[in-house]
Motif scaffolding. Structure first.
Motif, PDB file in Angstrom:
ATOM      1  N   ALA A   1       0.834  -1.199   0.000  1.00  0.00           N
ATOM      2  CA  ALA A   1       0.000   0.000   0.000  1.00  0.00           C
ATOM      3  C   ALA A   1       0.869   1.248   0.000  1.00  0.00           C
ATOM      4  O   ALA A   1       1.990   1.234   0.508  1.00  0.00           O
ATOM      5  CB  ALA A   1      -0.904  -0.004   1.229  1.00  0.00           C
ATOM      6  N   PRO A   2       0.369   2.342  -0.554  1.00  0.00           N
ATOM      7  CA  PRO A   2       1.131   3.594  -0.492  1.00  0.00           C
ATOM      8  C   PRO A   2       1.194   4.099   0.938  1.00  0.00           C
ATOM      9  O   PRO A   2       0.323   3.788   1.761  1.00  0.00           O
ATOM     10  CB  PRO A   2       0.309   4.547  -1.377  1.00  0.00           C
ATOM     11  CG  PRO A   2      -1.070   3.978  -1.389  1.00  0.00           C
ATOM     12  CD  PRO A   2      -0.906   2.502  -1.284  1.00  0.00           C
ATOM     13  N   PRO A   3       2.220   4.859   1.280  1.00  0.00           N
ATOM     14  CA  PRO A   3       2.306   5.433   2.628  1.00  0.00           C
ATOM     15  C   PRO A   3       1.168   6.418   2.870  1.00  0.00           C
ATOM     16  O   PRO A   3       0.610   6.990   1.930  1.00  0.00           O
ATOM     17  CB  PRO A   3       3.665   6.134   2.630  1.00  0.00           C
ATOM     18  CG  PRO A   3       3.958   6.410   1.188  1.00  0.00           C
ATOM     19  CD  PRO A   3       3.339   5.282   0.424  1.00  0.00           C
ATOM     20  N   ARG A   4       0.815   6.601   4.121  1.00  0.00           N
ATOM     21  CA  ARG A   4      -0.239   7.554   4.467  1.00  0.00           C
ATOM     22  C   ARG A   4       0.353   8.947   4.647  1.00  0.00           C
ATOM     23  O   ARG A   4       1.560   9.117   4.843  1.00  0.00           O
ATOM     24  CB  ARG A   4      -0.949   7.126   5.752  1.00  0.00           C
ATOM     25  CG  ARG A   4      -1.517   5.720   5.730  1.00  0.00           C
ATOM     26  CD  ARG A   4      -2.488   5.506   4.562  1.00  0.00           C
ATOM     27  NE  ARG A   4      -3.650   6.368   4.653  1.00  0.00           N
ATOM     28  CZ  ARG A   4      -4.804   6.027   5.231  1.00  0.00           C
ATOM     29  NH1 ARG A   4      -4.933   4.830   5.783  1.00  0.00           N
ATOM     30  NH2 ARG A   4      -5.827   6.864   5.256  1.00  0.00           N
TER      31      ARG A   4
ATOM     32  N   PRO B   1      -6.949  -2.981  -1.949  1.00  0.00           N
ATOM     33  CA  PRO B   1      -7.255  -4.356  -1.542  1.00  0.00           C
ATOM     34  C   PRO B   1      -6.927  -4.684  -0.084  1.00  0.00           C
ATOM     35  O   PRO B   1      -7.609  -5.508   0.532  1.00  0.00           O
ATOM     36  CB  PRO B   1      -6.415  -5.203  -2.499  1.00  0.00           C
ATOM     37  CG  PRO B   1      -6.186  -4.344  -3.692  1.00  0.00           C
ATOM     38  CD  PRO B   1      -6.109  -2.946  -3.159  1.00  0.00           C
ATOM     39  N   GLU B   2      -5.898  -4.063   0.481  1.00  0.00           N
ATOM     40  CA  GLU B   2      -5.548  -4.366   1.870  1.00  0.00           C
ATOM     41  C   GLU B   2      -6.471  -3.634   2.845  1.00  0.00           C
ATOM     42  O   GLU B   2      -6.346  -3.795   4.060  1.00  0.00           O
ATOM     43  CB  GLU B   2      -4.086  -4.013   2.150  1.00  0.00           C
ATOM     44  CG  GLU B   2      -3.780  -2.534   2.230  1.00  0.00           C
ATOM     45  CD  GLU B   2      -3.716  -1.839   0.889  1.00  0.00           C
ATOM     46  OE1 GLU B   2      -3.724  -0.601   0.856  1.00  0.00           O
ATOM     47  OE2 GLU B   2      -3.640  -2.559  -0.141  1.00  0.00           O
ATOM     48  N   GLY B   3      -7.398  -2.837   2.325  1.00  0.00           N
ATOM     49  CA  GLY B   3      -8.373  -2.151   3.151  1.00  0.00           C
ATOM     50  C   GLY B   3      -8.095  -0.685   3.379  1.00  0.00           C
ATOM     51  O   GLY B   3      -8.898   0.008   4.012  1.00  0.00           O
ATOM     52  N   THR B   4      -6.972  -0.191   2.892  1.00  0.00           N
ATOM     53  CA  THR B   4      -6.645   1.229   3.034  1.00  0.00           C
ATOM     54  C   THR B   4      -7.685   2.079   2.309  1.00  0.00           C
ATOM     55  O   THR B   4      -8.051   1.802   1.165  1.00  0.00           O
ATOM     56  CB  THR B   4      -5.258   1.535   2.451  1.00  0.00           C
ATOM     57  OG1 THR B   4      -4.288   0.730   3.109  1.00  0.00           O
ATOM     58  CG2 THR B   4      -4.907   3.004   2.616  1.00  0.00           C
TER      59      THR B   4
END
Length: 473
Positions: free
Chosen positions: A106-109, A166-169
């Motif tokens: 996932a991309p960083p927040r 997909p990971e829920g982010t």
């Protein structure tokens, strides 16, 4: 991020169902996301002393993407419900085939906030906006009796984005945009010429509607028209060119910027492909793409894949050090995404795109560079341009330019075009001014049929040996 995020799942689509279906779409894929968008926009145009356009548009929809290797499956719909998403899943999965991929991280927040999330269209009433455009018309006509036509356009939009991974982010962004443009046509002894100026950014409308803003814009539009009224036919030939600061950076954007986008380099179709780490420009030339500038037209808190925008160095002291990347091209090239994955709307697939692309200033005095110009052109304003990505060849038309001889600025010239190629022009830069400036907020960039707002900028630049197209002397 947005303080009042767009929540499309509350009424039309259950969040858990959407996430489950997204995971079905990208099972065995390398990447993918569900992109949801709601956009509202308004354009008011006052032309020839009457309201020419008064439009209001609203749209919403989703785009579902599954990526496997170099292939991406994409489906979109204006209907936000389970049935539409189910059909989109079937379409997107066609790109996955038998799978075998592993979903990218996932991309960083980010907690960065680059612009307001307020709706700019709500800041003034419709009558107030029309009254402003009428006032601009009257003001321009009173500036000079030769003004025969005035066009003033006020535009605003409010875009709300949600990106589910997909990971829920879940990533949200709320993006305002405003712009005011003024153009005038003057007539003197049967000759008509035009001039225009405008600007804006990711800000509210109130600032643009202030007389302190729009009156200087109107005066500048008239000044350009008056310059063109006295302009002579442009010379033709190979000569040195001094580019002014700010908006002339559009030449940098087209002739160099597109060639530094990741997809063109991965495919080997860019004139800069395979040149990483090599000298591609004169010493002192440093070019950045920076999506983190507050309130700028090309800025984005996160890109349209959810990656935070960044300040990316592309060329450093003349050496190629980076490309602009979306997630797919970054993965295929073995590098990190740079926050440049952009799309026009939910109906479009993301690709590497510029944000605010500019060259850093140097230490040269612009007046001294002008004094050193023996025989050439001083180009201050540009209109349209074209570039061939494969070889970097460009053609740009000047909207404001002057003949220079022996360091003295002479008559304005009309019909001048600058012809060259980006790679050569970068190496022929002989002077970099200490006056770097960004454009006023008027840029739009087209690529593969998609348009996105961008920013450009540069200092004054002295470039040797460009071909100037015009009338033969």
């Amino acid at each position: 991020m947005a303080h009042d995020p767009f929540r499309p799942f509350e009424t039309n689509l259950d969040h858990d169902t959407a996430l489950s279906m997204l995971r079905d779409a990208v099972a065995g894929a390398d990447d993918g996301e569900l992109f949801l968008e709601r956009r509202r926009s308004e354009v008011l145009a006052y032309d020839d002393q009457r309201v020419r356009t008064a439009s209001y548009d609203a749209s919403e929809g989703f785009g579902l993407r599954a990526v496997r290797g170099e292939v991406a499956g994409y489906a979109h719909s204006t209907t936000l419900d389970e049935h539409a998403l189910k059909r989109a899943v079937a379409t997107a999965r066609l790109a996955v085939g038998e799978g075998g991929g592993t979903i990218a991280d996932a991309p960083p927040r980010t907690n960065t906030v680059l612009y307001t999330d307020a709706d700019p269209m709500a800041e003034a009433t419709f009558p107030a906006k029309i009254d402003l455009l009428k006032e601009i018309d009257t003001f321009c006509r009173e500036l000079d009796p030769r003004v025969v036509q005035v066009s003033a356009t006020l535009a605003a939009s409010h875009q709300e984005v949600v990106i589910l991974r997909p990971e829920g982010t879940l990533v949200t962004d709320t993006r305002p945009m405003t712009r005011l443009n003024i153009s005038v046509i003057i007539e003197d002894n049967g000759r008509r010429e035009s001039g225009g100026m405008g600007g804006g950014g990711r800000t509210g409308l109130i600032g643009l509607m202030s007389p302190d803003h729009w009156q200087p814009v109107a005066r500048e539009a008239l000044r350009i028209a008056l310059v063109n009224l006295e302009a002579e036919p442009a010379p033709a030939g190979v000569m040195d060119v001094l580019l002014g600061p700010g908006w002339p950076g559009i030449l940098l954007h087209e002739a160099v910027g597109h060639g530094l986008e990741g997809d063109f380099n991965r495919k080997g179709t860019s004139a800069f492909a395979g040149l990483m780490g090599q000298r591609v420009a004169a010493k002192g030339v440093t070019v950045l793409d920076d999506g983190t500038l507050p309130d700028r037209r090309g800025s984005i808190t996160v890109d349209d894949e959810g990656t935070p925008s960044a300040k990316n160095v592309l060329i450093e002291d003349g050496v190629l050090v980076g490309y602009m990347q979306d997630r797919q091209n970054a993965r295929l090239m073995g590098v990190k995404p740079t926050g440049n994955g952009r799309r026009e709307s939910f109906a479009h697939i993301p690709m590497p795109r510029m944000t605010n692309t500019y060259m850093l200033g140097g230490d040269a005095d612009p007046k001294a560079m002008l004094a050193d110009l023996d025989d050439g052109i001083y180009a201050v304003g540009f209109g349209g341009g074209q570039v061939d990505i494969t070889n970097g060849k460009f053609v740009f038309s000047c909207t404001e330019a002057y003949r220079v001889k022996n360091g003295q600025v002479g008559a304005a010239v009309k019909g001048a075009t600058l012809i060259g190629d980006g790679a050569t022009a970068l190496k022929q830069i002989r002077g970099i001014g200490n006056d770097m400036a960004l454009d006023p907020g008027i840029g739009n960039c087209g690529k593969a049929g998609q348009w996105v707002p961008v920013g450009v900028g540069q200092p004054s630049l002295l470039i040797g040996g460009l071909t100037v197209g015009g009338a033969a002397t």
